[in-house]
Motif scaffolding. Structure first.
Motif, PDB file in Angstrom:
ATOM      1  N   VAL A 187      -8.723   2.958   5.089  1.00  0.00           N
ATOM      2  CA  VAL A 187      -7.723   2.601   4.877  1.00  0.00           C
ATOM      3  C   VAL A 187      -6.575   2.273   3.673  1.00  0.00           C
ATOM      4  N   ASP A 212      -7.549  -7.351  -1.121  1.00  0.00           N
ATOM      5  CA  ASP A 212      -8.341  -7.115  -0.376  1.00  0.00           C
ATOM      6  C   ASP A 212      -9.581  -8.206  -1.887  1.00  0.00           C
ATOM      7  N   LEU A 239      -8.180  -6.387   9.229  1.00  0.00           N
ATOM      8  CA  LEU A 239      -7.293  -5.499   7.603  1.00  0.00           C
ATOM      9  C   LEU A 239      -6.953  -4.554   8.310  1.00  0.00           C
ATOM     10  N   PHE A 287      -7.211 -12.017   1.255  1.00  0.00           N
ATOM     11  CA  PHE A 287      -8.140 -11.801   2.102  1.00  0.00           C
ATOM     12  C   PHE A 287      -9.663 -11.644   1.232  1.00  0.00           C
ATOM     13  N   VAL A 295      -0.926  -1.914   0.555  1.00  0.00           N
ATOM     14  CA  VAL A 295      -2.888  -2.534   0.441  1.00  0.00           C
ATOM     15  C   VAL A 295      -3.336  -2.190  -0.956  1.00  0.00           C
ATOM     16  N   LYS A 322     -13.698  -9.203   7.708  1.00  0.00           N
ATOM     17  CA  LYS A 322     -12.532  -9.484   7.527  1.00  0.00           C
ATOM     18  C   LYS A 322     -12.074  -8.004   7.464  1.00  0.00           C
ATOM     19  N   THR A 323     -12.834  -6.667   6.759  1.00  0.00           N
ATOM     20  CA  THR A 323     -12.070  -5.955   6.418  1.00  0.00           C
ATOM     21  C   THR A 323     -11.995  -4.816   8.120  1.00  0.00           C
ATOM     22  N   MET A 371      -1.116  -6.779   0.953  1.00  0.00           N
ATOM     23  CA  MET A 371      -2.156  -6.983   1.997  1.00  0.00           C
ATOM     24  C   MET A 371      -3.361  -6.659   0.862  1.00  0.00           C
ATOM     25  N   TRP A 409      -4.673 -13.134  13.775  1.00  0.00           N
ATOM     26  CA  TRP A 409      -4.398 -12.155  14.241  1.00  0.00           C
ATOM     27  C   TRP A 409      -2.932 -13.080  14.131  1.00  0.00           C
TER      28      TRP A 409
END
Length: 505
Positions: free
Chosen positions: A103, A189, A55, A212, A87, A51-52, A187, A11
């Motif tokens: 998200v 995933d 995020l 990620f 995202v 991770k999620t 970002m 972070w």
């Protein structure tokens, strides 16, 4: 929110990179000026490492700080001077997994291609998104605008709101274009699925990029470069090692992490699966494949011949005709075959989420020869009609059976069984893993990036299961308890968006 030590380190590093670009999370201050492109960062961790969680909290904090998220269906022109966030995920299914957790994610393809709105209806979109006053539109009544406003408050989709006002997609979407302007914060995933070219495109598009990914998954098919985040400098890789409380009680996560034991061979691992199944109903050792469950969640296999045999058995079990399709049969998109002169048509399909690897259900034939009506799983706009080339392979046959074939369009394979490579990025509540194929991979002795291939295959397949894992022991298939159909799709479909029902030639 309480972070673990490794999450907190990640972070702080991401926050420092964002601050260097003019986004101060601690002070909740934004500046439009940036100091050029920032180095790519990668948050790396296995299943259950948070991770999620990280995020989702980062997105929440960015939005609270005033950063605008870019929507796949509408992007205000006025937002270009503001700080924005996208995202993204490589597939519709992976994006829908994130959206289910709050998200606002979309696919990489949907953000690369943006819709061109008719100016009159663009004013409605500006109003719905809170950037303009309520407009006066000659072709719409006040009651229609009220319906659009009420819809948007519940489902923040501009095309959906316009559809609720009685408009079709062709009324307000003039076309699609490739994005030609750079973006701000991205970002990504499921970054283990990115190939080198996709990563370079994203790096060129975003000034700040955070990946990620899971290092234990499989590298992209057809590449020898490994995963893109493995090429980043060590200081740019932010590892997460701790398994968090909500994941620690999961036998599925326990099985996935057990594969990291260097002394774990296949026989010992299968014994562990039996032990887990004996004490937890979320792991099941089954002697045969459930043919009914295959209709919505494919059996995961390693070998292609296993996939073909299981598909053939599925169609026989459900009484599918040898010369046609049944409503409810699952499909997997294998690409789009269109010549260069039809680039706009390809962009339209990809922007709607029909990309390679997308999962669909066959609803029936379209109105034109060679067209199929489909339900696109994981899509915001799931129903569409598309020119299709459907290929169904059969054991011992060199050429596939083709129940419908347009001159050009989207290519589909049957989706009752898929290889573990193609399943990467997807998740289902229940997953059937075909253990004889994992044993075959173990006996092959193959190693990928220093890890036995069977362990990577097992890890990816196991972590596709959200709630329950079925470990299939034998080459056998159960008879279906119910006939194949499409009634269940009405329970998982969002409100209809008419623009997606317009046939795509």
């Amino acid at each position: 929110m309480e972070f673990s030590a490794d999450q907190l380190r990640a972070w702080k590093r991401i926050s420092a990179t964002l601050a260097a670009s003019g986004v101060d999370l601690e002070g909740r201050q934004l500046t439009s000026e940036t100091r050029g492109a920032q180095p790519t960062l990668a948050v790396i961790g296995k299943a259950g490492s948070g991770k999620t969680m990280l995020l989702a909290q980062m997105v929440k904090t960015l939005v609270a700080s005033g950063v605008e998220t870019i929507s796949a269906d509408y992007e205000s022109r006025r937002s270009r001077s503001r700080r924005t966030l996208a995202v993204l995920a490589p597939t519709n299914k992976a994006a829908s997994v994130l959206r289910a957790r709050g998200v606002p994610a979309t696919t990489i393809h949907r953000i690369l291609y943006t819709p061109l709105y008719d100016p009159e209806y663009e004013a409605i979109a500006e109003w719905l998104t809170g950037k303009a006053e309520r407009p006066k539109v000659e072709s719409l009544t006040d009651e229609a605008l009220d319906r659009a406003e009420a819809f948007y408050k519940v489902h923040p989709s501009v095309p959906g709101a316009l559809a609720s006002a009685g408009l079709r997609g062709s009324d307000f979407i003039r076309g699609w274009k490739r994005r030609d302007e750079p973006l701000d914060i991205g970002m990504i995933d499921e970054a283990s699925m990115l190939d080198k070219r996709q990563y370079e495109d994203l790096r060129e598009l975003f000034s700040t990029l955070v990946l990620f990914g899971d290092p234990a998954q499989l590298a992209p098919v057809g590449t020898n470069d490994g995963m893109v985040f493995e090429t980043l400098p060590e200081e740019a890789r932010l590892p997460l090692a701790r398994v968090h409380r909500q994941a620690a009680d999961s036998p599925i996560i326990d099985l996935a992490h057990a594969l990291a034991d260097d002394g774990m061979d296949f026989d010992r691992f299968e014994d562990l699966v039996h032990e887990m199944a004996a004490r937890d109903e979320r792991v099941v050792v089954a002697r045969r494949v459930d043919s009914g469950a295959m209709a919505r969640a494919p059996v995961l296999v390693w070998r292609n011949d296993t996939r073909v045999r299981l598909i053939h058995a599925f169609r026989l079990a459900h009484g599918a005709p040898p010369d046609g399709m049944m409503p409810g049969e699952p499909l997997i998109c294998d690409g789009i075959e269109l010549p260069l002169k039809h680039r706009k048509r390809r962009m339209d399909l990809e922007a709607r989420g029909l990309v390679k690897g997308a999962q669909a259900v066959w609803l029936g034939p379209g109105k034109k020869p060679g067209f199929s009506r489909l339900f696109l799983m994981g899509s915001d706009d799931p129903r569409l009609a598309v020119a299709s080339i459907i290929q169904i392979e059969s054991p011992g046959e060199e050429e596939p059976f083709i129940p419908t074939a347009a001159r050009m369009g989207a290519v589909f394979l049957h989706g009752a069984a898929v290889t573990i490579h193609k399943a990467q990025g997807s998740q289902w509540p229940e997953v059937q893993l075909f253990a004889p194929d994992i044993l075959a991979a173990a006996r092959s002795g193959r190693v990928e990036a220093g890890i036995p291939l069977w362990k990577r295959l097992a890890y990816v397949a196991i972590t596709r299961a959200e709630e329950r894992l079925f470990w299939i022991m034998r080459y056998a298939l159960s008879r279906p308890a119910e006939p194949l159909g499409i009634d269940d799709l009405s329970r998982i479909a969002p409100p209809p968006v008419l623009m997606a029902e317009t046939p795509v030639e």
